[in-house]
Scaffold this motif. Structure first.
Motif, PDB file in Angstrom:
ATOM      1  N   ALA A  24      23.474   0.415 -20.111  1.00 36.74           N
ATOM      2  CA  ALA A  24      24.443  -0.057 -19.130  1.00 36.74           C
ATOM      3  C   ALA A  24      23.948   0.240 -17.738  1.00 36.74           C
ATOM      4  CB  ALA A  24      25.783   0.637 -19.357  1.00 36.74           C
ATOM      5  N   CYS A  25      24.024  -0.738 -16.843  1.00 39.38           N
ATOM      6  CA  CYS A  25      23.602  -0.488 -15.477  1.00 39.38           C
ATOM      7  C   CYS A  25      24.734  -0.001 -14.613  1.00 39.38           C
ATOM      8  CB  CYS A  25      22.942  -1.704 -14.860  1.00 39.38           C
ATOM      9  SG  CYS A  25      23.416  -3.292 -15.400  1.00 39.38           S
ATOM     10  N   GLY A  26      25.982  -0.220 -15.013  1.00 44.33           N
ATOM     11  CA  GLY A  26      27.103   0.366 -14.330  1.00 44.33           C
ATOM     12  C   GLY A  26      27.304  -0.078 -12.903  1.00 44.33           C
ATOM     13  N   ASN A  27      27.105  -1.365 -12.613  1.00 42.97           N
ATOM     14  CA  ASN A  27      27.381  -1.839 -11.265  1.00 42.97           C
ATOM     15  C   ASN A  27      28.485  -2.870 -11.297  1.00 42.97           C
ATOM     16  OD1 ASN A  27      26.227  -4.380 -11.977  1.00 42.97           O
ATOM     17  ND2 ASN A  27      24.180  -3.563 -11.576  1.00 42.97           N
ATOM     18  N   ASP A  28      28.839  -3.396 -10.132  1.00 40.28           N
ATOM     19  CA  ASP A  28      29.914  -4.382 -10.029  1.00 40.28           C
ATOM     20  C   ASP A  28      29.366  -5.772  -9.720  1.00 40.28           C
ATOM     21  OD1 ASP A  28      31.907  -2.480 -10.487  1.00 40.28           O
ATOM     22  OD2 ASP A  28      31.833  -1.832  -8.399  1.00 40.28           O
ATOM     23  N   ALA A  29      28.165  -6.040 -10.209  1.00 40.77           N
ATOM     24  CA  ALA A  29      27.531  -7.324  -9.898  1.00 40.77           C
ATOM     25  C   ALA A  29      28.189  -8.480 -10.625  1.00 40.77           C
ATOM     26  CB  ALA A  29      26.044  -7.269 -10.256  1.00 40.77           C
ATOM     27  N   HIS A  30      28.963  -8.170 -11.661  1.00 40.32           N
ATOM     28  CA  HIS A  30      29.579  -9.226 -12.455  1.00 40.32           C
ATOM     29  C   HIS A  30      31.077  -8.962 -12.601  1.00 40.32           C
ATOM     30  CE1 HIS A  30      25.494 -10.455 -13.432  1.00 40.32           C
ATOM     31  NE2 HIS A  30      25.241  -9.213 -13.790  1.00 40.32           N
ATOM     32  N   PRO A  31      31.841  -9.156 -11.532  1.00 39.31           N
ATOM     33  CA  PRO A  31      33.281  -8.899 -11.619  1.00 39.31           C
ATOM     34  C   PRO A  31      33.945  -9.767 -12.678  1.00 39.31           C
ATOM     35  CG  PRO A  31      32.747 -10.184  -9.658  1.00 39.31           C
ATOM     36  CD  PRO A  31      31.444  -9.705 -10.227  1.00 39.31           C
ATOM     37  N   GLY A  32      34.857  -9.171 -13.421  1.00 37.33           N
ATOM     38  CA  GLY A  32      35.560  -9.902 -14.469  1.00 37.33           C
ATOM     39  C   GLY A  32      34.816  -9.949 -15.779  1.00 37.33           C
ATOM     40  N   ALA A  33      33.618  -9.352 -15.827  1.00 35.31           N
ATOM     41  CA  ALA A  33      32.825  -9.365 -17.053  1.00 35.31           C
ATOM     42  C   ALA A  33      32.929  -8.031 -17.770  1.00 35.31           C
ATOM     43  CB  ALA A  33      31.363  -9.662 -16.745  1.00 35.31           C
ATOM     44  N   ALA A  34      33.139  -8.083 -19.067  1.00 33.02           N
ATOM     45  CA  ALA A  34      33.098  -6.875 -19.879  1.00 33.02           C
ATOM     46  C   ALA A  34      31.644  -6.509 -20.156  1.00 33.02           C
ATOM     47  CB  ALA A  34      33.850  -7.084 -21.183  1.00 33.02           C
ATOM     48  N   ALA A  35      30.801  -7.530 -20.248  1.00 36.32           N
ATOM     49  CA  ALA A  35      29.373  -7.325 -20.442  1.00 36.32           C
ATOM     50  C   ALA A  35      28.653  -8.612 -20.058  1.00 36.32           C
ATOM     51  CB  ALA A  35      29.060  -6.960 -21.895  1.00 36.32           C
ATOM     52  N   VAL A  36      27.368  -8.464 -19.766  1.00 36.95           N
ATOM     53  CA  VAL A  36      26.520  -9.619 -19.504  1.00 36.95           C
ATOM     54  C   VAL A  36      25.297  -9.486 -20.400  1.00 36.95           C
ATOM     55  CG1 VAL A  36      25.169 -10.901 -17.804  1.00 36.95           C
ATOM     56  CG2 VAL A  36      27.293  -9.781 -17.107  1.00 36.95           C
ATOM     57  N   VAL A  37      25.046 -10.509 -21.199  1.00 39.71           N
ATOM     58  CA  VAL A  37      23.949 -10.473 -22.168  1.00 39.71           C
ATOM     59  C   VAL A  37      23.102 -11.728 -21.978  1.00 39.71           C
ATOM     60  CG1 VAL A  37      23.318 -10.263 -24.600  1.00 39.71           C
ATOM     61  CG2 VAL A  37      25.478  -9.297 -23.792  1.00 39.71           C
ATOM     62  N   GLY A  38      21.856 -11.549 -21.614  1.00 42.84           N
ATOM     63  CA  GLY A  38      20.987 -12.695 -21.386  1.00 42.84           C
ATOM     64  C   GLY A  38      21.502 -13.599 -20.279  1.00 42.84           C
TER      65      GLY A  38
END
Length: 215
Positions: A24-38
């Motif tokens: 986990a990178c633990g940043n806020d680069a993807h608001p509203g996302a529980a996770a980002v995969v690929g």
């Protein structure tokens, strides 16, 4: 058929145990996302919908309110466990794809038929998967597809799902997919291969039971 059922249970536990390979990178680069995969988001709303499927299935299976509350208590980490499953679906699929592994619908149906015979019918199988693994009926075949991918991937690698070669394939896939887990759903200690913020005793219980059966 007994061996076939035990194999399915092993794969379910193995896939769940693969979760510590994620980072986990633990940043806020993807608001509203529980996770980002690929680069693809698993949104919080998508996660909530999947959790709702499990709760609805539990409610339908247990009419007594006290028993329902007990079921909820036993699955207190359901949201995080569900997210892990959603992420691992993609990680395992990528690992299988990289290895040239495919699973046909016919293979999934054959596996389901065998498991239904062993469990005592379709309803009994659905109940087992819901109670033991938090898989609602509408996600059963999806889960069996995942298990077959894991089994065939291990066979393609000339190993088994409890060997380092299998875990390395998943680890490589998770790195290639650049998995980014929202820290609100947990963190992972890759060095210790354990979850840093929560426990999943149901995984440990299944694995222990399998060991006692000589798996």
């Amino acid at each position: 058929m007994h061996r076939r059922r035990r194999t399915a249970l092993v794969l379910t536990a193995a896939i769940a145990a693969a979760a510590p390979l994620l980072t986990a990178c633990g940043n806020d680069a993807h608001p509203g996302a529980a996770a980002v995969v690929g680069g693809q988001r698993i949104t919080v709303s998508q996660l909530d919908e999947r959790v709702g499927e499990v709760r609805a299935a539990q409610r339908a299976a247990v009419r007594d309110e006290a028993q329902y509350q007990q079921a909820i208590a036993r699955t207190g980490t359901l949201t995080r466990d569900t997210l892990h499953t959603m992420v691992l679906d993609r990680v395992l699929h990528r690992a299988a794809e990289d290895a040239g592994v495919t699973v046909s619908r016919r293979e999934v149906q054959q596996m389901r038929s065998g498991l239904e015979q062993q469990a005592g019918g379709a309803k009994a199988l659905e109940t087992t998967w819901l109670q033991q693994y938090g898989i609602p009926p509408q996600r059963l075949e999806e889960n069996l597809h995942l298990q077959l991918e894991a089994q065939k991937l291990a066979e393609k690698l000339g190993t088994s799902t409890d060997r380092p070669e299998f875990w390395k394939a998943l680890s490589d896939a998770s790195k290639n997919l650049d998995v980014d887990l929202n820290p609100r759903y947990g963190t992972w200690d890759v060095q210790k291969s354990s979850r840093a913020d929560a426990k999943t005793p149901w995984v440990r219980d299944v694995t222990t039971a399998q060991t006692q059966q000589g798996l």
